[in-house]
Design a protein around this motif. Structure first.
Motif, PDB file in Angstrom:
ATOM      1  N   ALA A 369       0.829  -1.203   0.000  1.00 52.24           N
ATOM      2  CA  ALA A 369       0.000   0.000   0.000  1.00 52.24           C
ATOM      3  C   ALA A 369       0.865   1.255   0.000  1.00 52.24           C
ATOM      4  N   GLY A 370       1.929   1.257   0.798  1.00 51.10           N
ATOM      5  CA  GLY A 370       2.815   2.409   0.838  1.00 51.10           C
ATOM      6  C   GLY A 370       3.421   2.703  -0.524  1.00 51.10           C
ATOM      7  N   ARG A 371       3.813   1.636  -1.237  1.00 52.96           N
ATOM      8  CA  ARG A 371       4.359   1.834  -2.589  1.00 52.96           C
ATOM      9  C   ARG A 371       3.291   2.389  -3.520  1.00 52.96           C
ATOM     10  N   ARG A 372       2.094   1.831  -3.434  1.00 47.84           N
ATOM     11  CA  ARG A 372       1.029   2.193  -4.380  1.00 47.84           C
ATOM     12  C   ARG A 372       0.553   3.630  -4.181  1.00 47.84           C
ATOM     13  N   VAL A 373       0.446   4.084  -2.938  1.00 52.60           N
ATOM     14  CA  VAL A 373      -0.092   5.425  -2.684  1.00 52.60           C
ATOM     15  C   VAL A 373       1.006   6.441  -2.375  1.00 52.60           C
ATOM     16  N   ARG A 374       2.240   6.046  -2.618  1.00 52.82           N
ATOM     17  CA  ARG A 374       3.392   6.946  -2.488  1.00 52.82           C
ATOM     18  C   ARG A 374       3.527   7.486  -1.071  1.00 52.82           C
ATOM     19  N   ASP A 375       3.428   6.548  -0.124  1.00 58.64           N
ATOM     20  CA  ASP A 375       3.572   6.839   1.302  1.00 58.64           C
ATOM     21  C   ASP A 375       4.663   5.906   1.809  1.00 58.64           C
ATOM     22  N   PRO A 376       5.929   6.213   1.571  1.00 62.68           N
ATOM     23  CA  PRO A 376       7.002   5.228   1.723  1.00 62.68           C
ATOM     24  C   PRO A 376       7.188   4.740   3.153  1.00 62.68           C
ATOM     25  N   LEU A 377       7.268   3.412   3.277  1.00 65.11           N
ATOM     26  CA  LEU A 377       7.422   2.738   4.560  1.00 65.11           C
ATOM     27  C   LEU A 377       8.574   1.738   4.467  1.00 65.11           C
ATOM     28  N   LYS A 443       8.450  22.638   3.571  1.00 65.00           N
ATOM     29  CA  LYS A 443       9.184  22.444   4.819  1.00 65.00           C
ATOM     30  C   LYS A 443       8.226  22.585   5.997  1.00 65.00           C
ATOM     31  N   GLY A 444       8.289  21.625   6.929  1.00 64.36           N
ATOM     32  CA  GLY A 444       7.415  21.677   8.101  1.00 64.36           C
ATOM     33  C   GLY A 444       6.742  20.353   8.358  1.00 64.36           C
ATOM     34  N   GLY A 445       5.658  20.405   9.103  1.00 61.64           N
ATOM     35  CA  GLY A 445       4.967  19.195   9.520  1.00 61.64           C
ATOM     36  C   GLY A 445       4.425  18.399   8.350  1.00 61.64           C
ATOM     37  N   VAL A 446       4.419  17.066   8.527  1.00 65.01           N
ATOM     38  CA  VAL A 446       3.913  16.184   7.472  1.00 65.01           C
ATOM     39  C   VAL A 446       3.417  14.891   8.107  1.00 65.01           C
ATOM     40  N   GLY A 447       2.375  14.323   7.538  1.00 68.35           N
ATOM     41  CA  GLY A 447       1.905  13.016   7.972  1.00 68.35           C
ATOM     42  C   GLY A 447       2.684  11.913   7.286  1.00 68.35           C
ATOM     43  N   GLN A 448       2.896  10.822   7.983  1.00 66.29           N
ATOM     44  CA  GLN A 448       3.596   9.669   7.415  1.00 66.29           C
ATOM     45  C   GLN A 448       2.889   8.396   7.850  1.00 66.29           C
ATOM     46  N   GLY A 449       2.665   7.511   6.907  1.00 70.33           N
ATOM     47  CA  GLY A 449       2.054   6.221   7.203  1.00 70.33           C
ATOM     48  C   GLY A 449       0.550   6.213   7.146  1.00 70.33           C
ATOM     49  N   GLY A 450      -0.089   7.380   7.212  1.00 68.92           N
ATOM     50  CA  GLY A 450      -1.545   7.432   7.268  1.00 68.92           C
ATOM     51  C   GLY A 450      -2.217   6.924   6.001  1.00 68.92           C
ATOM     52  N   ARG A 451      -1.673   7.279   4.823  1.00 68.90           N
ATOM     53  CA  ARG A 451      -2.311   6.845   3.577  1.00 68.90           C
ATOM     54  C   ARG A 451      -2.205   5.349   3.393  1.00 68.90           C
ATOM     55  N   ALA A 452      -1.070   4.769   3.771  1.00 66.07           N
ATOM     56  CA  ALA A 452      -0.926   3.320   3.677  1.00 66.07           C
ATOM     57  C   ALA A 452      -1.907   2.622   4.619  1.00 66.07           C
ATOM     58  N   LEU A 453      -2.028   3.130   5.830  1.00 66.62           N
ATOM     59  CA  LEU A 453      -2.989   2.547   6.779  1.00 66.62           C
ATOM     60  C   LEU A 453      -4.417   2.658   6.264  1.00 66.62           C
ATOM     61  N   LEU A 454      -4.743   3.775   5.627  1.00 69.86           N
ATOM     62  CA  LEU A 454      -6.087   3.963   5.087  1.00 69.86           C
ATOM     63  C   LEU A 454      -6.424   2.869   4.078  1.00 69.86           C
ATOM     64  N   GLU A 455      -5.426   2.386   3.359  1.00 69.45           N
ATOM     65  CA  GLU A 455      -5.652   1.340   2.366  1.00 69.45           C
ATOM     66  C   GLU A 455      -5.918  -0.021   3.003  1.00 69.45           C
ATOM     67  N   VAL A 456      -5.282  -0.305   4.137  1.00 64.87           N
ATOM     68  CA  VAL A 456      -5.339  -1.660   4.673  1.00 64.87           C
ATOM     69  C   VAL A 456      -6.324  -1.823   5.844  1.00 64.87           C
ATOM     70  N   LEU A 457      -6.580  -0.762   6.581  1.00 66.67           N
ATOM     71  CA  LEU A 457      -7.402  -0.918   7.796  1.00 66.67           C
ATOM     72  C   LEU A 457      -8.824  -1.424   7.521  1.00 66.67           C
ATOM     73  N   PRO A 458      -9.502  -0.974   6.447  1.00 64.60           N
ATOM     74  CA  PRO A 458     -10.863  -1.474   6.249  1.00 64.60           C
ATOM     75  C   PRO A 458     -10.949  -2.982   6.065  1.00 64.60           C
ATOM     76  N   GLY A 459      -9.853  -3.607   5.641  1.00 66.67           N
ATOM     77  CA  GLY A 459      -9.889  -5.047   5.420  1.00 66.67           C
ATOM     78  C   GLY A 459      -9.431  -5.882   6.604  1.00 66.67           C
ATOM     79  N   ILE A 460      -9.097  -5.237   7.711  1.00 67.93           N
ATOM     80  CA  ILE A 460      -8.657  -5.971   8.907  1.00 67.93           C
ATOM     81  C   ILE A 460      -9.775  -6.876   9.397  1.00 67.93           C
ATOM     82  N   GLY A 461      -9.422  -8.123   9.636  1.00 70.45           N
ATOM     83  CA  GLY A 461     -10.404  -9.072  10.182  1.00 70.45           C
ATOM     84  C   GLY A 461     -11.334  -9.661   9.152  1.00 70.45           C
ATOM     85  N   ALA A 462     -11.179  -9.263   7.881  1.00 70.51           N
ATOM     86  CA  ALA A 462     -12.075  -9.793   6.839  1.00 70.51           C
ATOM     87  C   ALA A 462     -11.712 -11.235   6.504  1.00 70.51           C
TER      88      ALA A 462
END
Length: 462
Positions: A369-377, A443-462
């Motif tokens: 997911a990180g690769r696909r949505v350009r949210d490097p992990l 330059k400044g604050g930035v979110g990291q990891g959130g977009r990758a999590l957004l891709e995978v969290l809905p499928g948790i436990g499925a």
């Protein structure tokens, strides 16, 4: 700040996204004046090169963006974001067919380029607008951009205007906007509610900026997801006072909290089916006669005892109580996000977010997911042989093992000791800061990891 797409417009001017090998073929279909202008400018599809071409009336008629060869494309992201500020005011469209991943990246990069932090000084936002490309889920991309802007605003706001009390106020506004429930335990009530580590770390601050645990809940169906974010609104280091150079950007030490709140905003805006809980231990690690001390032994909510060998390793303490509380609800997945260790920055730098999990499926899902949505992990190991490094003998755990080795890993192992109530656990040791401007990331604050999590969290436990 412009974080939305323009309405469809037949007069929108085209943007042509071209690699070096595609320029000649594209030029063959263009008028002589366009061919002459492109040749004169030396545009050959070089990475990051842009060109605005005027029409017969002298107004900008089209734009070209070079994306370079495949190797150059791997070295950067959000190329279209860099173009947005080069374009004059008006409505634009992407005229080049792109594959779905590149199309979504271009759309998101464009919106992220519209972010400005202008609370304290005027900052000009770009005026060029983009029609959402065909096939893009515009509402989803806009929700992601809005969540990221929320995260950036929280981090960028200095600590005099973003203390634990203000972070609570922002969380309450977020809950109100999306119909979420919110509860807060603050001050000495933390002791009554058995959240002693959060109290110990934050008790040196003034009463108005005292420690608190923010607990937001939303959703009634789907997987049970708990997000825990480190909310250290400023970190002096405590009695183990940081040097001035290290303290300069410690307003970002609540970047984990900002990221989970921004992710929660996106989840709620999209109406995803999950039972979401967000826990933010919000504190200021200050210095006063009430500060916790090196050598103290503290007892956590879980009953584990912790020897304090460095008061600057406070983030794992406040997270420990929050993780224990979150685990008592037996979530399907619990995720902690924190600007936790300098060791992570030494290992992977500021742009790559390391994460830890024992769940192989979650790990592979996050990496893809990180690769696909350009949210490097980058996955790091819960390396069991290092468990002994966090066991001091005088107490169950050591908050700051000596030796300096594997600092990010030992911090993650420390947190895992408190996350046992969750079916699956993942920890992100993020930086939360862009040290120099890049496309879509000032330059400044930035979110990291959130977009990758957004891709995978809905499928948790499925």
């Amino acid at each position: 700040m412009s974080l939305t797409f323009a309405s469809p417009d037949p007069a929108a001017r085209p943007i042509h996204v071209l690699a070096p090998g595609e320029v000649t073929d594209w030029l063959s279909d263009q008028p002589d004046a366009v061919r002459a202008r492109v040749s004169e400018a030396g545009f050959e599809g070089q990475a990051g090169r842009s060109l605005v071409v005027a029409g017969p009336d002298g107004r900008a008629a089209l734009a070209l963006l070079g994306i370079g060869d495949e190797g150059q494309r791997r070295r950067g992201r959000f190329a279209l974001a860099a173009l947005r500020r080069e374009l004059p005011e008006g409505t634009w469209r992407i005229a080049t067919p792109l594959d779905p991943e590149a199309r979504d990246e271009a759309a998101l990069g464009w919106l992220l380029a519209g972010y400005v932090f202008d609370r304290y000084a005027d900052a000009a936002a770009p005026k060029a607008m983009l029609v959402a490309p065909d096939g893009v889920d515009a509402a989803r991309i806009e929700a992601i951009a809005a969540g990221e802007a929320f995260t950036r605003d929280l981090i960028n706001t200095p600590a005099n205007d973003m203390g634990p009390d203000t972070l609570e106020a922002e969380a309450r506004k977020l809950a109100g906007a999306f119909g979420a429930a919110i509860a807060v335990v603050a001050g000495d009530d933390l002791l009554a509610e058995n959240l002693p580590l959060i109290h110990a770390v934050g008790r040196a601050a003034t009463d108005a900026r005292g420690p608190r645990l923010i607990d937001l809940r939303w959703g009634e169906a789907g997987p049970k997801v708990t997000l825990v974010g480190k909310g250290v609104c400023f970190d002096t280091g405590g009695l183990n006072l940081k040097p001035g150079a290290s303290m300069g950007i410690m307003k970002k030490d609540m970047g984990g909290a900002a990221t989970v709140l921004g992710l929660a905003r996106t989840i709620m805006a999209l109406g995803l089916e999950m039972r979401l809980r967000v826990l933010v231990p919000a504190v200021e690690n200050s210095v006063s006669a009430a500060s916790f001390r090196p050598g103290d032994i503290l007892t956590a909510r879980s009953g584990k005892t912790i020897e304090i060998n460095n008061t600057d390793a406070e983030g794992r303490l406040v997270l420990a109580d929050a993780l224990t509380l979150g685990g008592e609800d037996a979530p399907d997945v619990m995720v902690s996000m924190a600007t936790l260790t300098g060791a992570a920055r030494v290992a992977v730098g500021p742009d790559l977010a390391p994460f830890y999990t024992d769940d192989e499926g979650l790990a592979s899902g996050l990496m893809e997911a990180g690769r696909r949505v350009r949210d490097p992990l980058w996955r790091m190991p819960f390396w069991d042989p290092y468990e002994a490094m966090i066991e001091p003998g005088i107490a169950d755990l050591d908050n700051a093992p000596s030796g300096g080795f594997a600092g990010s890993i030992t911090a993650a192992l420390f947190l895992r000791r408190f996350a046992g109530g969750a079916a699956t656990y993942a920890h992100f040791d993020i930086y939360g800061w862009t040290p120099s401007a890049a496309p879509g990331r000032p330059k400044g604050g930035v979110g990291q990891g959130g977009r990758a999590l957004l891709e995978v969290l809905p499928g948790i436990g499925a």
